[in-house]
Design an enzyme around this catalytic site. Structure first.
Site, PDB file in Angstrom:
ATOM      1  N   ASP A  44       6.969 -47.600 -39.409  1.00  0.00           N
ATOM      2  CA  ASP A  44       7.392 -47.773 -38.050  1.00  0.00           C
ATOM      3  C   ASP A  44       8.568 -46.916 -37.695  1.00  0.00           C
ATOM      4  OD1 ASP A  44       6.746 -49.357 -35.310  1.00  0.00           O
ATOM      5  OD2 ASP A  44       8.885 -48.875 -35.773  1.00  0.00           O
ATOM      6  N   TYR A  49      15.581 -42.861 -33.528  1.00  0.00           N
ATOM      7  CA  TYR A  49      15.840 -43.230 -35.099  1.00  0.00           C
ATOM      8  C   TYR A  49      16.478 -42.057 -35.940  1.00  0.00           C
ATOM      9  CZ  TYR A  49      13.285 -47.628 -34.835  1.00  0.00           C
ATOM     10  OH  TYR A  49      12.621 -48.796 -33.964  1.00  0.00           O
ATOM     11  N   LYS A  74       7.976 -43.333 -31.170  1.00  0.00           N
ATOM     12  CA  LYS A  74       8.158 -43.840 -29.727  1.00  0.00           C
ATOM     13  C   LYS A  74       8.865 -43.019 -29.034  1.00  0.00           C
ATOM     14  CE  LYS A  74       9.088 -48.380 -31.976  1.00  0.00           C
ATOM     15  NZ  LYS A  74       9.882 -48.161 -33.345  1.00  0.00           N
ATOM     16  N   HIS A 107       9.607 -46.653 -25.603  1.00  0.00           N
ATOM     17  CA  HIS A 107      10.451 -47.342 -26.778  1.00  0.00           C
ATOM     18  C   HIS A 107      11.220 -48.493 -25.674  1.00  0.00           C
ATOM     19  CE1 HIS A 107      12.972 -46.804 -30.333  1.00  0.00           C
ATOM     20  NE2 HIS A 107      13.056 -48.178 -29.835  1.00  0.00           N
TER      21      HIS A 107
END
Ligand code: A2P
Length: 276
Positions: A44, A49, A74, A107
């Site tokens: 994931d 990120y 996401k 998200h």
């Protein structure tokens, strides 16, 4: 590995490797490679990120075929809307370099009345990507009941997953119950409360009784509550430990104790209050 069936019939591995806060480059590449080498098949990540390149490199460095892996990413909040989301997807896919994404998520929900239209426009892009087969499944993250109701009423395709913060002391029952009623699988981000569960005395004592760690107890508790935990670690022993949860069962009595723990920490982020 436990697996669940998504509404569209595809299978999703019951534990995912979380990569939030793992820096891009060698660290995430190596963590993902080690995770896959030790049995994880579900990874994931997210555009925000900022580690999709390294995640993709870790996948490429693994010896497991692409089709055996389940990769989630996401779309970030600044890319909401149909066109922006379509472009964001291209960027993510290019960085990951994995051909297609198994699960693409919104998200965070946009807030307020204007947010309802934004969420729907973003969702339309995910529906297109799903129909094109470039995102094999689609869903949302951090959506509460009222956000989900809007999508269900106005969207064409039902979200298949809702990834929410979920750990002892923070179980979001209203959202989880709604998801269950609509066959939306719940994924648990921060299943260890970003590490905050690990010092809790009650959990420590209980874990000792099973000869397991608190991390393993939290992960197992997620599984027994039919949510998909996404534990994150960059420490090889912990990456391995967090998957070693299939040789014990938490009793119904202990499940009830954990289910009913008061709040013992968490991210403090609420989808209707965030300012990012
Ligand atoms: P580290 O990456 O240094 O191993 P969450 O998944 O809830 O976000 O929690 C992640 C945090 O918990 C990270 O700080 C991670 O540290 C730590 N962690 C992950 N697995 C374990 C474990 N098995 N034992 C102790 N700490 C862990």
């Amino acid at each position: 590995m436990k697996e669940y069936s998504l509404i569209d019939g595809r299978m999703i591995p019951g534990i995912g490797f979380g990569t939030w806060q793992i820096p891009d480059g060698e660290i995430v590449k190596e963590s993902v490679r080690i995770a896959i080498a030790n049995g994880y098949r579900h990874i994931d990540t997210a555009a925000i990120y900022d580690n999709e390149t390294g995640v993709g490199e870790g996948i490429a460095a693994s010896e497991v075929r692409r089709e055996e892996l389940f990769i989630t990413t996401k779309v970030w909040n600044s890319d909401r809307g149909y066109d922006q989301t379509m472009r964001a997807f291209e960027r993510s896919l290019e960085k990951l370099d994995v051909g297609y994404v198994d699960l693409y998520l919104i998200h965070w929900p946009a807030r307020g009345d204007s947010g309802r239209k934004e969420n729907l426009d973003t969702w339309r892009a995910l529906e297109t990507l799903y129909k094109e087969g470039r995102a094999k499944s689609i869903g949302v993250s951090n959506f509460l009941r009222h956000h989900l109701i809007d999508l269900i009423n106005d969207g064409e395709i039902l979200p298949m997953v809702d990834q929410i913060e979920y750990h002892p002391g923070y179980t979001q029952p209203e959202t989880v119950d709604f998801c269950r009623e609509h066959n939306i699988l719940v994924e648990a981000w921060s299943p260890l409360g970003s590490g905050k569960m690990l010092e809790n005395e009650q959990l420590k004592q209980m874990a000792e009784g099973y000869e397991k760690t608190v991390a393993q107890l939290c992960i197992r508790w997620c599984l027994q509550n039919e949510t998909i935990p996404l534990p994150k670690s960059t420490t090889p022993e912990r990456i391995i430990q967090n998957l070693d949860v299939f040789d014990f069962t938490i009793t119904d009595e202990d499940m009830a104790v954990i289910d009913n723990l008061p709040y013992i920490g968490g991210s403090g982020l609420h989808p209707d209050k965030i300012n990012f």
